[in-house]
Enzyme design. Structure first.
Site, PDB file in Angstrom:
ATOM      1  N   SER A   1      31.239  56.332  85.851  1.00 47.84           N
ATOM      2  CA  SER A   1      32.045  55.164  85.506  1.00 47.84           C
ATOM      3  C   SER A   1      32.368  54.288  86.706  1.00 47.84           C
ATOM      4  O   SER A   1      32.336  53.060  86.617  1.00 47.84           O
ATOM      5  CB  SER A   1      33.354  55.595  84.825  1.00 47.84           C
ATOM      6  OG  SER A   1      33.095  56.278  83.626  1.00 47.84           O
TER       7      SER A   1
ATOM      8  N   HIS B   1      37.829  54.251  88.984  1.00 47.83           N
ATOM      9  CA  HIS B   1      37.359  53.056  88.278  1.00 47.83           C
ATOM     10  C   HIS B   1      37.657  51.806  89.103  1.00 47.83           C
ATOM     11  O   HIS B   1      36.808  50.919  89.257  1.00 47.83           O
ATOM     12  CB  HIS B   1      38.060  52.943  86.924  1.00 47.83           C
ATOM     13  CG  HIS B   1      37.618  53.977  85.938  1.00 47.83           C
ATOM     14  ND1 HIS B   1      38.111  54.026  84.658  1.00 47.83           N
ATOM     15  CD2 HIS B   1      36.734  55.004  86.030  1.00 47.83           C
ATOM     16  CE1 HIS B   1      37.547  55.034  84.005  1.00 47.83           C
ATOM     17  NE2 HIS B   1      36.712  55.643  84.825  1.00 47.83           N
TER      18      HIS B   1
END
Length: 286
Positions: A206, A263
């Protein structure tokens, strides 16, 4: 990237594939058919633009295949200690010299949904990067984004651990609360002195994918993306919503099982790549 329990992809988990390549360039019309060599920010770590890892299709499918291979290794491992030791990044891993986990964790998933969502986002947004900048640039952006996400996760864990120790030292509450805080501080400090930290390990693509998606969102902020293949939204709005989700999520003291700091670290790498392009365009270096 998620902590030990896997999570869904960052920015583009629900973006419609077909719309990812449409829309109006948000920076300059020149980007509509941009085919120049990769910007200097990412260097030339993976060789020439054409052939080998510089080839567009090979680069994209190579990344997807590498993620699939590591997932398969998780799936067939009866004893996952080797995988946890070498494909998850944490304070402990870096303290023990396993620096390779900053990159290998960006190829690591042990949940099929987590893998699938990340690879969907990687394919559609990564394809767009390849078409404009070449496979070498995609590979480098992915790897730098993955390392940036790992560094952000570990730094955030370190900061949270220090906050916990400070809170334990304050020793507020009744005698039982103070005793619990004393024992917790003792365990945490003794563990840290031996290179063992009570902070979560993380894995997942991610963060690396967020670098690619953030780069594309900033490059084409008004391109239309179909949310859940139904609702048309400008990419900048979708990116902003997911960014806000991670900013809010990182404040969750109870822990959500998602490496929100990772992230954000990946997205920051994408923003730096975009800033590099803007600077080079401004000075006419293309």
């Amino acid at each position: 990237m998620s902590s030990a329990s896997a999570s869904a992809s960052g920015f583009a988990a629900s973006a419609n594939a077909r719309s990812a390549r449409r829309g109006t360039p948000g920076v300059s019309g020149a980007f509509r058919a941009y085919r120049a060599p990769p910007p200097g920010f990412m260097g030339s770590a993976f060789g020439g633009r054409r052939g080998g890892f510089g080839d567009e299709n090979q680069a994209l499918w190579g990344l997807i295949a590498a993620n699939g291979a590591v997932y398969y290794a998780w799936a067939v491992s009866e004893d996952t200690r080797f995988m946890r030791k070498n494909f998850m990044v944490s304070e402990e891993a870096l303290a023990r010299g396993r620096y390779h986990t900053m990159l290998t964790s960006a190829f690591s998933h042990f949940d099929l949904t987590h893998l699938g969502m990340n690879m969907i986002a990687l394919y559609f947004f990564g394809k767009s990067v390849c078409e404009r900048f070449g496979g070498r640039y995609l590979l480098t952006l992915y790897c730098v984004g993955g390392v940036g996400a790992s560094v952000a996760h570990v730094l955030w864990c370190r900061q949270q651990r220090r906050r916990r120790v400070t809170r334990y030292k304050e020793g507020r509450g009744n005698i039982f609360d103070r005793m619990d805080a004393y024992v917790s501080r003792f365990i945490e400090e003794r563990g840290a002195s031996r290179g063992y930290y009570f902070t979560p390990a993380a894995l997942g693509a991610s963060g690396a994918v967020n670098a690619i998606v953030a780069f594309e969102v900033l490059l084409y902020p008004f391109r239309t993306i179909l949310l859940y293949a139904i609702l048309p939204v400008p990419s900048i709005l979708l990116g902003g919503l997911f960014l806000l989700r991670d900013i809010v999520g990182i404040q969750d003291s109870q822990g959500s099982g998602v490496a929100h700091a990772g992230h954000l670290g990946g997205a920051a790498v994408g923003a730096l790549a975009f800033a590099s392009i803007r600077t080079r365009l401004r000075w006419g270096r293309y």
